[in-house]
Design a protein around this motif. Structure first.
Motif, PDB file in Angstrom:
ATOM      1  N   GLN A 124      -6.367   1.658   7.797  1.00  7.21           N
ATOM      2  CA  GLN A 124      -4.987   0.998   7.737  1.00  7.21           C
ATOM      3  C   GLN A 124      -4.688   0.105   6.274  1.00  7.21           C
ATOM      4  OE1 GLN A 124      -4.672  -1.927  10.389  1.00  7.21           O
ATOM      5  NE2 GLN A 124      -2.782  -0.987  10.628  1.00  7.21           N
ATOM      6  N   ALA A 125      -6.047  -0.035   6.620  1.00  7.57           N
ATOM      7  CA  ALA A 125      -6.226  -1.480   5.336  1.00  7.57           C
ATOM      8  C   ALA A 125      -5.934  -0.906   3.378  1.00  7.57           C
ATOM      9  CB  ALA A 125      -7.867  -2.465   5.530  1.00  7.57           C
ATOM     10  N   ARG A 126      -6.374   0.226   3.441  1.00  5.62           N
ATOM     11  CA  ARG A 126      -6.309   0.326   2.300  1.00  5.62           C
ATOM     12  C   ARG A 126      -4.560   1.151   1.826  1.00  5.62           C
ATOM     13  NH1 ARG A 126      -6.375   6.241   2.568  1.00  5.62           N
ATOM     14  NH2 ARG A 126      -7.563   7.259   3.809  1.00  5.62           N
ATOM     15  N   ALA A 127      -4.305   1.563   2.811  1.00  2.39           N
ATOM     16  CA  ALA A 127      -2.296   2.400   2.347  1.00  2.39           C
ATOM     17  C   ALA A 127      -1.764   1.087   2.778  1.00  2.39           C
ATOM     18  CB  ALA A 127      -2.508   3.230   4.150  1.00  2.39           C
ATOM     19  N   VAL A 128      -1.892  -0.330   3.379  1.00  2.00           N
ATOM     20  CA  VAL A 128      -1.195  -0.862   3.220  1.00  2.00           C
ATOM     21  C   VAL A 128      -1.238  -1.958   2.463  1.00  2.00           C
ATOM     22  CG1 VAL A 128      -0.713  -3.475   4.659  1.00  2.00           C
ATOM     23  CG2 VAL A 128      -0.809  -1.306   6.273  1.00  2.00           C
ATOM     24  N   ALA A 129      -2.472  -1.678   1.554  1.00  2.00           N
ATOM     25  CA  ALA A 129      -2.865  -2.696   0.375  1.00  2.00           C
ATOM     26  C   ALA A 129      -2.142  -1.927  -0.971  1.00  2.00           C
ATOM     27  CB  ALA A 129      -4.139  -2.945   0.106  1.00  2.00           C
ATOM     28  N   ALA A 130      -1.782  -0.781  -0.686  1.00  2.00           N
ATOM     29  CA  ALA A 130      -1.604   0.210  -1.782  1.00  2.00           C
ATOM     30  C   ALA A 130      -0.243  -0.297  -1.737  1.00  2.00           C
ATOM     31  CB  ALA A 130      -1.720   1.844  -1.764  1.00  2.00           C
ATOM     32  N   VAL A 131       1.058   0.253  -0.419  1.00  4.86           N
ATOM     33  CA  VAL A 131       2.161  -0.046  -0.294  1.00  4.86           C
ATOM     34  C   VAL A 131       2.860  -1.584  -0.561  1.00  4.86           C
ATOM     35  CG1 VAL A 131       3.674  -0.335   1.669  1.00  4.86           C
ATOM     36  CG2 VAL A 131       2.567   1.913   1.679  1.00  4.86           C
ATOM     37  N   ARG A 132       1.835  -2.335  -0.633  1.00  2.00           N
ATOM     38  CA  ARG A 132       2.508  -3.418  -0.940  1.00  2.00           C
ATOM     39  C   ARG A 132       2.448  -3.725  -1.969  1.00  2.00           C
ATOM     40  NH1 ARG A 132       4.040  -7.460   3.090  1.00  2.00           N
ATOM     41  NH2 ARG A 132       3.904  -6.687   5.202  1.00  2.00           N
ATOM     42  N   GLU A 133       1.177  -3.463  -2.684  1.00  7.73           N
ATOM     43  CA  GLU A 133       1.291  -3.396  -3.834  1.00  7.73           C
ATOM     44  C   GLU A 133       2.225  -2.746  -4.969  1.00  7.73           C
ATOM     45  OE1 GLU A 133      -2.057  -1.672  -7.611  1.00  7.73           O
ATOM     46  OE2 GLU A 133      -3.012  -3.323  -5.789  1.00  7.73           O
ATOM     47  N   HIS A 134       2.199  -1.919  -4.631  1.00  6.88           N
ATOM     48  CA  HIS A 134       3.343  -1.016  -5.186  1.00  6.88           C
ATOM     49  C   HIS A 134       4.372  -1.689  -5.088  1.00  6.88           C
ATOM     50  CE1 HIS A 134       1.567   2.444  -6.792  1.00  6.88           C
ATOM     51  NE2 HIS A 134       0.211   2.733  -5.482  1.00  6.88           N
ATOM     52  N   ASP A 135       5.599  -2.430  -3.791  1.00  5.20           N
ATOM     53  CA  ASP A 135       6.293  -2.745  -3.546  1.00  5.20           C
ATOM     54  C   ASP A 135       6.562  -3.798  -4.832  1.00  5.20           C
ATOM     55  OD1 ASP A 135       8.164  -1.901  -1.453  1.00  5.20           O
ATOM     56  OD2 ASP A 135       7.706  -4.454  -0.993  1.00  5.20           O
ATOM     57  N   ARG A 136       5.839  -5.089  -4.822  1.00  2.00           N
ATOM     58  CA  ARG A 136       5.696  -6.247  -5.703  1.00  2.00           C
ATOM     59  C   ARG A 136       5.736  -5.624  -6.928  1.00  2.00           C
ATOM     60  NH1 ARG A 136       1.323  -7.368  -1.666  1.00  2.00           N
ATOM     61  NH2 ARG A 136      -0.519  -6.986  -3.974  1.00  2.00           N
TER      62      ARG A 136
END
Length: 232
Positions: A124-136
């Motif tokens: 969960q930590a790695r996936a959420v971080a990835a999604v939010r980073e691509h979002d930004r």
């Protein structure tokens, strides 16, 4: 920013009832290939600016027709890859349900760590971080609101949706992500809005992806508004 979380199409492992994990060479079956082709129509007319995918073959195959239709080169991100199930990889689901760890996975997934693999909390930590980073990144590149798609795996999608819902990871088994389903999250400066979960219908349309309108200060919400919902 709005992300469509797409689970890959049905795979040969899905129909064999095995835990594919990161096994190399697991491809789409005939139905999965059909689902990949159908994505072009299901997403027709939507202004998708980017496709990000897991490095695994079944995700590559799933987004290939859509990427060709949109003229986009998918970005590969290891952080949205499948769970590393360790020594469970490739085993029959019917065998795994007899393992003591299976009960933990079902009832307290935050505590589940797969033998010689990773834990679901880390996923969960790695996936959420990835999604939010691509979002930004995409917001900066395109100057604001952007629609993009991430093709990934069932447990990964469930973990990201659970985070967006603000629910504990231990409840993520209540969320469903079928093959070729789409779950849609709109991230805002205030909070995420979960717009769809496990969409398997004919098409996603622009109107379906619109953020619910929030009443202005002092405006009385309509009678059918949910108090404490999207008006916050």
């Amino acid at each position: 920013m709005t992300v469509i979380l797409l689970r890959h199409g049905r795979s040969t492992s899905n129909t064999a009832h095995t835990l594919a994990g990161r096994s190399p060479g697991v491809d789409l079956d005939e139905r999965g290939r059909q689902q990949a082709e159908e994505l072009v129509r299901r997403l027709e007319g939507l202004p998708i600016r980017a496709i990000v995918r897991s490095p695994l073959l079944r995700c590559e195959r799933t987004v290939a027709p859509l990427a060709a239709a949109l003229g986009l080169e998918p970005i590969v991100d290891e952080r949205i890859s499948e769970v590393d199930y360790g020594s469970w990889t490739g085993r029959k689901i019917g065998e795994l349900v007899k393992e003591p760890l299976w009960t933990v996975v079902q009832h307290q997934p935050s505590a589940a760590v797969f033998p010689d693999g990773e834990g679901l909390a880390a996923v969960q930590a790695r996936a959420v971080a990835a999604v939010r980073e691509h979002d930004r990144r995409l917001a900066e590149e395109h100057g604001g609101d952007t629609l993009w798609l991430a093709c990934t795996h069932g447990d990964v999608i469930k973990a990201v949706v659970a985070d967006a819902l603000g629910t504990h990871l231990d409840s993520f088994q209540r969320i469903t992500a079928d093959p070729a389903s789409m779950s849609v999250i709109r991230y805002t400066a205030v909070r995420p809005f979960v717009i769809h979960v496990n969409h398997t219908g004919d098409r996603l349309t622009p109107s379906l992806l619109a953020e619910p309108r929030r009443p202005a200060d002092g405006e009385v919400p309509p009678d059918d508004a949910v108090v404490g919902g999207s008006t916050g």
